[in-house]
Write an enzyme that holds these catalytic residues in place. Structure first.
Site, short mmCIF file in Angstrom:
data_model
loop_
_atom_site.label_atom_id
_atom_site.label_comp_id
_atom_site.label_asym_id
_atom_site.label_seq_id
_atom_site.Cartn_x
_atom_site.Cartn_y
_atom_site.Cartn_z
N SER A 162 91.56 5.63 49.08
CA SER A 162 91.36 7.05 49.41
C SER A 162 90.17 7.62 48.64
O SER A 162 89.04 7.18 48.84
CB SER A 162 92.64 7.83 49.14
OG SER A 162 92.57 9.13 49.68
N ASP A 307 87.23 12.98 52.62
CA ASP A 307 87.19 11.99 51.55
C ASP A 307 86.88 10.63 52.18
O ASP A 307 86.76 10.52 53.40
CB ASP A 307 88.50 12.00 50.75
CG ASP A 307 89.71 11.59 51.55
OD1 ASP A 307 89.64 11.61 52.80
OD2 ASP A 307 90.73 11.24 50.94
N ASP A 311 91.35 11.03 55.39
CA ASP A 311 92.67 11.64 55.62
C ASP A 311 92.75 13.03 54.99
O ASP A 311 93.73 13.74 55.19
CB ASP A 311 93.80 10.73 55.14
CG ASP A 311 93.84 10.52 53.63
OD1 ASP A 311 92.85 10.86 52.95
OD2 ASP A 311 94.85 9.97 53.14
#
Length: 556
Positions: A162, A307, A311
């Site tokens: 992430s 990002d 998400d």
């Protein structure tokens, strides 16, 4: 796995790991460390001890950590063991009649080794007798979450860290409902991982099917369909922060009728080294500088960002004094009110650390409202969910198709709102003022302390329990909820929630993914006859006082 008891044992274990490591890069890296440690290099010995001090823990966030050789790092050995444990869990669930023996879909982002981790997982899960489908290329996490439900899979895996730093990677696991795993599944999978023996005895097969672009096209069309008819005149600056969102976002906006955004050229292509940002998280100071500079030069209406795995979604708007980043709570309230105006039904949900404004929006609309623990693994499981968000820039706008946060759909709806407002001579800030006038100004902030020693977090939480504050920021503490005790609505989690006078609130909890202790602050200021800006000034003053007292109470 226990900590090494001697340097000899440590070196022996490291050599054995290197002998079994299928990755020449991490194998050679470990061999160099072993040689240096064996010759008395204390720094190498300390690094080696850290790499073999336990195993990277598999939990509700799956795996996430720095890449490198050893059981306490992300590498092909650790990922292969995770895949073998997950496969064993899924096979046992199918044999026990708890789930069907369906396919597993695997996605990956553009970080270092993400594709290799995905292919290792595919071979091992396929070797366990399960069908495996691979996404066609590095794609956003919400595409993986969409594919699980669209293809009727029993599970999904997304290889991504992430918004973590470049040296990290991660392994996120979903079950067949398209939501991330929660207890007890995480512990049961962890037990299966721990039971994996010698990896050379784990069967592998190369029967995984690489999906074509149809699954991505289906996702793109589904997201684009969320935007209704309306104005499309909007000058947008966008950055994917060197991640995988770029082409996906551009296609969605164009399919929905918007002009192509101005993309920050230096950050347009996926780059696992994230060369222009020290920390690829749009919440971090400096991460959005290039986008804001471009927007200022071209006079854009809106800045949006994802990002690296797309998400999450961030936004910034122009003001008379320069560009202002919107807080996650502000974006969440805007999206919720937009969907409510469009007639959405079902439950609005957010986490316990997010603003209480969503509850007031739900009540005014006559809709159910729910609060969960932090993380979309909980929000995504709310019964009858129609919209969910958390303050850390995560928004679920279409749970029927993506039961997780989706930075692409949130971005599209923000653009739709901004274009609607622009056509009326208004801005997103005007829409926020409308919400403040109707429900009171809800202002939020965060105190975040990064530590090198996790024991400091444990000590701080213990201090707060032993010496609970009676006042914070000049507001009386009217009640304290020890979240570790759980309740009828919430499972137990480490944290404390302080209910203050005048509707204010503080929640203190350790971060689930980083070595941080976080305090989430909220104050509520009524908006009566004075301008909303006066209430904003008052709220900022209250938040400053609240933050100062919270820092003092934490003692860090």
């Amino acid at each position: 796995m226990t900590s090494p008891t001697s340097s000899t044992e440590l070196l022996d274990r490291a050599r054995a790991w290197a002998d079994a490591d299928p990755d020449p890069t991490t194998r050679e890296e470990l061999e160099r460390l072993v040689a240096a440690a064996g010759s008395g290099d204390e720094a190498a010995s300390a690094e080696l001890a850290d790499r073999f001090d336990g195993t990277l823990e598999f939990g509700t966030a799956g795996l996430r950590g720095a890449m490198g050789a050893g059981p306490n790092r992300m590498n092909r050995v650790v990922v292969s063991r995770a895949a073998a444990g997950l496969a064993a869990y899924l096979v046992a669930e199918a044999e026990g009649g708890h789930a069907g023996r369906g396919a597993v879909v695997i996605g990956y982002d553009a970080r270092h080794l993400s594709e290799q981790f995905a292919r290792d997982s595919a071979e091992i899960i396929n070797g366990a007798g399960l069908d495996v489908w691979l996404l066609p290329r590095p794609l956003p996490t919400p595409v993986l979450a969409y594919a699980i439900r669209e293809l009727g899979c029993v599970a999904g895996v997304m290889v991504t860290a992430s918004h973590n730093p470049p040296q990290d990677n991660g392994y996120k696991v979903y079950l067949g409902d398209g939501s991330q795993i929660v207890p007890p599944a995480d512990a049961e999978i962890a037990e299966r991982i721990a039971a994996v023996g010698d990896l050379t005895s784990v069967p592998r097969a190369d029967g995984a099917r690489v999906l074509d672009e149809n699954i991505l096209d289906s996702y793109l069309d589904t997201v684009a369909g969320l935007a209704g008819d309306g104005p499309r005149d909007l000058d947008v600056v966008y950055t994917p922060l060197h991640g995988v969102g770029g082409s996906t976002v551009t296609q969605v906006l164009e399919t929905a009728g918007f002009a192509a955004p101005r993309v920050v050229e230096q950050q347009e292509q996926p780059d696992a080294d994230f060369p222009t940002v020290p920390f690829p998280n749009p919440e971090e100071e400096g991460a959005m500088d290039l986008a804001l500079d471009l927007a200022a030069r071209c006079g854009a209406d809106l800045v949006v960002a994802n990002d690296p795995d797309a998400d999450r979604c961030a936004a910034a708007v122009p003001t008379p004094t320069g560009w202002r980043m919107l807080r996650g709570d502000e974006v969440g309230a805007l999206l919720a009110s937009h969907l409510v105006r469009r007639g959405v039904t079902g439950t609005l949900a957010t986490s316990i650390v997010s603003s209480s404004l969503l509850g007031k929006i739900a009540a005014a609309a006559g809709l159910p409202y729910a609060e969960t623990l932090t993380g979309f693994k909980w929000i995504g499981r709310v019964e009858g969910l129609s919209f969910g968000y958390e303050e850390a820039l995560g928004y679920c706008c279409d749970p029927e198709h993506v039961r997780d946060k989706d930075g692409v759909s949130a971005l599209l709806l923000l653009c739709e709102m901004a274009a609607d407002a622009k056509a009326q001579g208004r801005t997103l800030l005007d829409l926020l003022d409308d919400l403040a006038t109707e429900h009171g100004l809800h202002a939020t902030d965060q105190v975040s302390v990064r530590v090198d020693d996790l024991a400091l977090i444990t000590d701080a939480m213990a201090r707060l329990r032993e010496q609970p504050p009676t006042e914070l920021g000049g507001l009386a503490v009217e009640g304290v909820d020890d979240l570790a005790e759980g309740s009828g609505d919430l499972p137990p989690t480490e944290g404390l929630r302080y209910r203050l006078a005048d509707g204010a609130r503080v929640v203190v909890r350790p971060s689930g993914t980083e070595p941080k202790l976080k305090a989430y602050l909220e104050v509520v200021v009524p908006v009566r006859d004075e301008p909303v800006e006066a209430a904003r000034i008052s709220a900022a003053t209250r938040l400053d006082a609240l933050g100062g007292d919270v820092r003092a109470a934490l003692g860090l």
